[in-house]
Design a protein around this motif. Structure first.
Motif, mmCIF file in Angstrom:
data_model
loop_
_atom_site.group_PDB
_atom_site.id
_atom_site.type_symbol
_atom_site.label_atom_id
_atom_site.label_comp_id
_atom_site.label_asym_id
_atom_site.label_seq_id
_atom_site.Cartn_x
_atom_site.Cartn_y
_atom_site.Cartn_z
ATOM 1 N N GLN A 137 0.912 -1.367 0.011
ATOM 2 C CA GLN A 137 0.057 -0.070 -0.161
ATOM 3 C C GLN A 137 0.860 1.332 0.000
ATOM 4 O O GLN A 137 1.959 1.155 0.847
ATOM 5 N N ILE A 138 0.436 2.050 -0.747
ATOM 6 C CA ILE A 138 1.184 3.332 -0.735
ATOM 7 C C ILE A 138 0.496 4.704 -0.020
ATOM 8 O O ILE A 138 -0.905 4.760 -0.149
ATOM 9 N N PHE A 139 1.075 5.337 0.615
ATOM 10 C CA PHE A 139 0.556 6.455 1.220
ATOM 11 C C PHE A 139 1.621 7.491 1.259
ATOM 12 O O PHE A 139 2.773 7.432 1.498
ATOM 13 N N ARG A 140 1.015 8.804 1.059
ATOM 14 C CA ARG A 140 1.845 10.199 1.238
ATOM 15 C C ARG A 140 1.699 11.001 2.278
ATOM 16 O O ARG A 140 0.852 10.978 2.881
ATOM 17 N N MET A 141 2.717 11.520 2.587
ATOM 18 C CA MET A 141 2.638 12.535 3.796
ATOM 19 C C MET A 141 3.426 13.926 3.228
ATOM 20 O O MET A 141 4.110 14.003 2.546
ATOM 21 N N ALA A 142 2.561 15.008 3.593
ATOM 22 C CA ALA A 142 3.171 16.378 3.642
ATOM 23 C C ALA A 142 4.134 16.612 4.676
ATOM 24 O O ALA A 142 4.125 16.069 5.699
ATOM 25 N N MET A 143 5.317 17.274 4.201
ATOM 26 C CA MET A 143 6.508 17.277 5.162
ATOM 27 C C MET A 143 7.034 18.710 4.826
ATOM 28 O O MET A 143 6.686 19.541 3.989
ATOM 29 N N TYR A 144 7.834 19.262 5.976
ATOM 30 C CA TYR A 144 8.657 20.296 6.082
ATOM 31 C C TYR A 144 10.107 20.201 6.737
ATOM 32 O O TYR A 144 10.015 19.378 7.748
ATOM 33 N N HIS A 145 11.178 20.452 6.090
ATOM 34 C CA HIS A 145 12.363 20.772 6.460
ATOM 35 C C HIS A 145 12.988 21.930 5.951
ATOM 36 O O HIS A 145 13.161 22.003 4.898
ATOM 37 N N ALA A 146 13.595 22.654 6.825
ATOM 38 C CA ALA A 146 14.425 23.869 6.429
ATOM 39 C C ALA A 146 15.460 23.532 5.525
ATOM 40 O O ALA A 146 15.822 24.414 4.702
ATOM 41 N N ASN A 147 16.157 22.437 5.698
ATOM 42 C CA ASN A 147 17.400 22.327 4.514
ATOM 43 C C ASN A 147 16.931 21.442 3.465
ATOM 44 O O ASN A 147 17.632 21.079 2.511
ATOM 45 N N HIS A 148 15.638 21.210 3.339
ATOM 46 C CA HIS A 148 15.350 20.664 1.940
ATOM 47 C C HIS A 148 15.167 21.868 1.049
ATOM 48 O O HIS A 148 14.798 22.822 1.427
ATOM 49 N N PRO A 149 15.431 21.460 -0.185
ATOM 50 C CA PRO A 149 15.606 22.506 -1.198
ATOM 51 C C PRO A 149 14.166 23.391 -1.551
ATOM 52 O O PRO A 149 14.406 24.556 -1.921
#
Length: 158
Positions: free
Chosen positions: A52-64
């Motif tokens: 099963q596939i599931f997606r998450m919204a993320m935040y990281h200050a070092n992500h482009p």
């Protein structure tokens, strides 16, 4: 570093089935996350099968991009004893690519109302080309302990 995984363990006074139900609910993952990177579930259906596939919204200050989305693929689902998933991304063409790191929870009932939880983050399958731009683990071991304490708080509240 020779070891390519980190783990944390915590015992909670909650039945194993209740703990598993919370872990199988993607909408609870942002409240469990010990890094603070998980924002919300994009796919909200309970985790019910391997693959099963599931997606998450993320935040990281070092992500482009700062804000981004990950795609997860359930790799282990053994109710109520184990659940785990690979994390990756979805390319613009819809192709899913997984980086080789796995989040895995083992749940051991210690009686009808107590459960031992172990969270393991394993990056042993991460290919070299990814290791060239991401240092593993990308967080300190306290984040696993934080996740288990967050999970314990959620399951204790019922």
């Amino acid at each position: 570093m020779d070891q390519e995984n980190v783990s944390a363990t915590l015992t909670v006074a909650v039945p194993v089935a209740r703990v598993f139900a919370v872990l199988a609910d993607p909408t609870a993952h942002s409240a469990i996350d010990g890094t603070g990177w998980v924002r919300k579930a994009v796919d909200r259906a309970p985790l019910t099968e391997v693959g099963q596939i599931f997606r998450m919204a993320m935040y990281h200050a070092n992500h482009p991009d700062g804000d981004y989305q990950v795609v997860n693929k359930v790799r282990v689902l053994d109710p109520p004893r184990a659940i785990g998933w690979l994390t990756g991304e979805e390319r613009d063409d819809g192709h899913l690519e997984f980086g080789g790191w796995i989040w895995h929870y083992d749940l051991v009932p210690l009686g009808p109302t107590e459960t031992e939880l172990t969270l393991t983050y394993d990056w042993s399958a991460v290919p070299q080309f990814i290791r060239e731009y991401i240092q593993f683990p990308p967080f300190g071991p306290e984040h696993l302990t934080n996740s288990l304490h967050h999970l314990a708080g959620l399951v204790s509240r019922g």
